[in-house]
Design an enzyme around this catalytic site. Structure first.
Site, PDB file in Angstrom:
ATOM      1  N   HIS A   1      51.787 -10.430  34.010  1.00 43.62           N
ATOM      2  CA  HIS A   1      50.460 -10.014  34.488  1.00 43.62           C
ATOM      3  C   HIS A   1      50.700  -9.130  35.712  1.00 43.62           C
ATOM      4  O   HIS A   1      51.674  -9.344  36.441  1.00 43.62           O
ATOM      5  CB  HIS A   1      49.625 -11.182  35.008  1.00 43.62           C
ATOM      6  CG  HIS A   1      49.363 -12.307  34.065  1.00 43.62           C
ATOM      7  ND1 HIS A   1      50.260 -13.312  33.847  1.00 43.62           N
ATOM      8  CD2 HIS A   1      48.270 -12.607  33.325  1.00 43.62           C
ATOM      9  CE1 HIS A   1      49.733 -14.190  32.997  1.00 43.62           C
ATOM     10  NE2 HIS A   1      48.528 -13.783  32.657  1.00 43.62           N
TER      11      HIS A   1
ATOM     12  N   ASP B   1      51.512 -11.045  38.874  1.00 41.31           N
ATOM     13  CA  ASP B   1      52.811 -11.744  38.985  1.00 41.31           C
ATOM     14  C   ASP B   1      53.842 -10.875  39.680  1.00 41.31           C
ATOM     15  O   ASP B   1      54.812 -11.391  40.234  1.00 41.31           O
ATOM     16  CB  ASP B   1      53.421 -12.052  37.599  1.00 41.31           C
ATOM     17  CG  ASP B   1      52.454 -12.709  36.656  1.00 41.31           C
ATOM     18  OD1 ASP B   1      51.610 -13.474  37.137  1.00 41.31           O
ATOM     19  OD2 ASP B   1      52.553 -12.456  35.432  1.00 41.31           O
TER      20      ASP B   1
ATOM     21  N   GLU C   1      44.249 -13.783  23.053  1.00 38.09           N
ATOM     22  CA  GLU C   1      44.885 -15.107  23.048  1.00 38.09           C
ATOM     23  C   GLU C   1      43.816 -16.198  23.095  1.00 38.09           C
ATOM     24  O   GLU C   1      43.172 -16.400  24.128  1.00 38.09           O
ATOM     25  CB  GLU C   1      45.834 -15.222  24.243  1.00 38.09           C
ATOM     26  CG  GLU C   1      46.585 -16.544  24.252  1.00 38.09           C
ATOM     27  CD  GLU C   1      47.643 -16.618  25.353  1.00 38.09           C
ATOM     28  OE1 GLU C   1      48.246 -15.576  25.684  1.00 38.09           O
ATOM     29  OE2 GLU C   1      47.842 -17.717  25.883  1.00 38.09           O
TER      30      GLU C   1
ATOM     31  N   GLU D   1      48.986 -19.692  21.067  1.00 38.89           N
ATOM     32  CA  GLU D   1      49.805 -20.567  21.913  1.00 38.89           C
ATOM     33  C   GLU D   1      49.731 -21.999  21.405  1.00 38.89           C
ATOM     34  O   GLU D   1      48.648 -22.517  21.124  1.00 38.89           O
ATOM     35  CB  GLU D   1      49.310 -20.461  23.362  1.00 38.89           C
ATOM     36  CG  GLU D   1      50.080 -21.362  24.287  1.00 38.89           C
ATOM     37  CD  GLU D   1      49.840 -21.041  25.763  1.00 38.89           C
ATOM     38  OE1 GLU D   1      49.769 -19.850  26.121  1.00 38.89           O
ATOM     39  OE2 GLU D   1      49.724 -22.002  26.538  1.00 38.89           O
TER      40      GLU D   1
ATOM     41  N   HIS E   1      47.438 -24.321  23.402  1.00 36.87           N
ATOM     42  CA  HIS E   1      46.016 -23.994  23.237  1.00 36.87           C
ATOM     43  C   HIS E   1      45.497 -24.525  21.897  1.00 36.87           C
ATOM     44  O   HIS E   1      44.348 -24.968  21.804  1.00 36.87           O
ATOM     45  CB  HIS E   1      45.805 -22.482  23.311  1.00 36.87           C
ATOM     46  CG  HIS E   1      46.180 -21.872  24.633  1.00 36.87           C
ATOM     47  ND1 HIS E   1      46.065 -20.525  24.886  1.00 36.87           N
ATOM     48  CD2 HIS E   1      46.666 -22.411  25.773  1.00 36.87           C
ATOM     49  CE1 HIS E   1      46.474 -20.269  26.126  1.00 36.87           C
ATOM     50  NE2 HIS E   1      46.842 -21.408  26.685  1.00 36.87           N
TER      51      HIS E   1
ATOM     52  N   ASP F   1      52.902 -17.755  21.831  1.00 37.15           N
ATOM     53  CA  ASP F   1      53.340 -18.359  23.085  1.00 37.15           C
ATOM     54  C   ASP F   1      53.845 -19.751  22.719  1.00 37.15           C
ATOM     55  O   ASP F   1      53.074 -20.618  22.290  1.00 37.15           O
ATOM     56  CB  ASP F   1      52.179 -18.460  24.087  1.00 37.15           C
ATOM     57  CG  ASP F   1      51.976 -17.156  24.850  1.00 37.15           C
ATOM     58  OD1 ASP F   1      52.683 -16.173  24.556  1.00 37.15           O
ATOM     59  OD2 ASP F   1      51.101 -17.131  25.745  1.00 37.15           O
TER      60      ASP F   1
ATOM     61  N   ASP G   1      55.640 -19.164  27.368  1.00 34.62           N
ATOM     62  CA  ASP G   1      54.597 -19.246  28.398  1.00 34.62           C
ATOM     63  C   ASP G   1      54.705 -20.661  28.985  1.00 34.62           C
ATOM     64  O   ASP G   1      53.767 -21.445  28.952  1.00 34.62           O
ATOM     65  CB  ASP G   1      53.238 -18.990  27.744  1.00 34.62           C
ATOM     66  CG  ASP G   1      52.121 -18.871  28.759  1.00 34.62           C
ATOM     67  OD1 ASP G   1      52.391 -19.105  29.945  1.00 34.62           O
ATOM     68  OD2 ASP G   1      50.987 -18.577  28.354  1.00 34.62           O
TER      69      ASP G   1
HETATM   70  C1  XUL Z   1      46.968 -19.505  30.047  1.00 33.80           C
HETATM   71  C2  XUL Z   1      47.819 -18.610  29.278  1.00 33.80           C
HETATM   72  C3  XUL Z   1      48.117 -17.292  29.884  1.00 33.80           C
HETATM   73  C4  XUL Z   1      48.185 -16.179  28.911  1.00 33.80           C
HETATM   74  C5  XUL Z   1      48.325 -14.819  29.555  1.00 33.80           C
HETATM   75  O1  XUL Z   1      46.745 -20.730  29.469  1.00 33.80           O
HETATM   76  O2  XUL Z   1      48.321 -18.967  28.238  1.00 33.80           O
HETATM   77  O3  XUL Z   1      49.288 -17.405  30.591  1.00 33.80           O
HETATM   78  O4  XUL Z   1      49.257 -16.330  28.037  1.00 33.80           O
HETATM   79  O5  XUL Z   1      47.303 -14.537  30.431  1.00 33.80           O
HETATM   80 CO    CO Z   2      49.674 -18.085  26.900  1.00 30.79          CO
END
Ligand code: XUL
Ligand code: CO
Length: 437
Positions: free
Chosen positions: A101, A104, A232, A268, A271, A296, A339
């Site tokens: 990002h 970061d 995402e 992810e 998630h 992710d 991640d």
């Molecule tokens: C947050 C997440 C983020 C995204 C990128 O839960 O997964 O790190 O991958 O913004």
């Molecule tokens: Co992520």
């Protein structure tokens, strides 16, 4: 030249399953060919800059636990030290990719223009480091959730100035990603959702979010960015409810805004669990809708119910994820991004290596198991057979819309259709899969 941060540990090598060296790979062997492709090219590992280099080890009950030479992260000098050590770690691990990002990698400026200039200065350094090392950018993204200006959302903010600030930030991050030859650009809707419906206009926020993503796609084509645009999904955290809830919800959003051919998903593991799904559910759903982009690869703790972003350590779960990825033709522009962050007690530099080494090995085992399932063929054959009666002529006519509901009703009575239930063979299938994982 080594920064000394990792105590001059050399590059991590593949030593095979019998090795007891904790700083070696036992399963990740980049050059090993699996289903006609090198393992490195299947997995396309990426290190996440934010968790490994920006996060300081805090949690809601306590602050920083790590001690890093690039703290405090509020000036360009420290950002450069951080960049040196980050690229050193990518090389030690043999990770071909990284992700970041804007927030970061550069200090926040006093205003937008200063923040953008800081970003551009670091991007020039990254470009140089990429050229020197051959390490590439898997994806870039904008942090539109940490600063208080985004507390009520970015594109979905009730204040049009925040929408504008977010658009400008995304443009600067797309420019940075494009300049570095990034293979994807990701949008995670950190605060694109609500804390309470009492103050929220859902239709208005959907229109704003749809317009923002359309502008992103328009800009991608304008600048000739060849990578993929990825959204995402995540159902909640930090917001109580996030609009990009899961893969299926995102597909509805993309369709509604005419973007289903332009945008894919970055899925992810953690998630998926927060949304009440399994990782393979999200991957298989995206694949069936033609929008699987990247992953992710970080798990949650199954007891805590939080997004704990831990390195993967469950081979059967990872194997099923890669099974569906391989069946979809592999990761294409996507990759396997960790991640993932250390636990806050893991304060040594070496812990950063152990986390990634373990994650890479687990993914390699999962990939090999997935390939073995496919190469054996029994499993695919059983699933194909389960649907094989649909290949019949009459069944195809039903599916293609040649018969109406009343046509079919008459047929059922005339032919005295009386279906016999067949076993779904779940336990047999579980045992079959367990032979490979
Ligand atoms: C947050 C997440 C983020 C995204 C990128 O839960 O997964 O790190 O991958 O913004
Ligand atoms: Co992520």
């Amino acid at each position: 030249m080594s920064t000394g941060f990792f105590n001059d540990i050399g590059t991590i090598k593949y030593e095979g399953p019998g090795s007891d060296n904790p700083l070696a790979f036992r399963h990740y062997n980049p050059d090993e060919v699996i289903m006609g492709k090198r393992m490195e090219d299947h997995l396309r590992f990426a290190v996440a800059y934010w968790h490994s280099f920006a996060w300081e080890g805090g949690d809601p009950f306590g602050g920083r636990t790590f001690n890093r030479p690039w703290y405090p992260q509020d000036n360009m000098g420290k950002s450069k030290i951080k960049a040196d050590i980050a690229f050193e770690m990518f090389q030690i691990l043999g990770a071909p990719y990284y992700c970041f990002h804007d927030a970061d990698i550069r200090p926040e400026g006093d205003n937008f223009a200063q923040s953008r200039r800081n970003l551009e200065e670091i991007i020039d350094i990254f470009a140089h480091k990429q050229e020197e090392t051959g390490i590439r950018l898997l994806w870039g993204t904008a942090n539109l959730f940490s600063h208080k200006r985004f507390m009520s959302g970015a594109s979905t903010n009730p204040d049009p100035d925040v929408f504008a600030y977010s658009a400008a930030t995304i443009k600067s991050c797309m420019d940075a990603t494009h300049k570095l030859g990034g293979e994807n650009y990701v949008l995670w809707g950190g605060r694109e959702g609500y804390e309470t419906l009492l103050n929220t206009n859902l239709a208005q926020e959907d229109a704003q979010m749809g317009r923002m993503l359309n502008m992103v796609v328009e800009y991608k084509h304008k600048i000739g960015f060849k990578g993929s645009i990825l959204v995402e999904p995540k159902p909640q955290e930090p917001s109580k409810h996030q609009y990009d809830y899961d893969a299926a919800t995102c597909y509805g959003f993309l369709k509604r805004h005419g973007l289903e051919k332009e945008v894919k998903l970055n899925l992810e593991q953690g998630h998926a669990i927060l949304a009440g799904h399994s990782f393979e559910h999200e991957i298989a759903t995206a694949a069936s809708l033609g929008i699987l982009g990247s992953i992710d690869m970080n798990r949650n703790d199954y007891q805590s119910g939080w997004d704990t972003d831990q390195f993967p350590n469950n081979v059967p779960e990872v194997a099923l994820a890669y099974y569906h990825i391989l069946k979809d033709g592999g990761l294409k522009t996507g990759g396997t991004n960790f991640d993932a962050k250390l636990r806050r007690q893991s304060i040594d530099a070496e812990d950063l290596l152990h986390g990634h080494i373990g994650g890479m090995d687990i993914c390699a085992r999962g990939l090999k198991a997935a390939a073995a399932i496919i190469e054996d063929g029994t499993y695919d054959q059983i699933v194909a057979e389960r649907y094989s009666n649909w290949n019949g002529e009459e069944a195809q006519k039903m599916l293609q819309g040649e018969y109406s509901l009343d046509d079919i009703a008459s047929y059922v009575e005339q032919a005295d259709v009386n279906p016999e239930p067949k076993s779904g063979r779940q336990e047999y299938l579980e045992n079959l899969i367990n032979r490979f994982v």
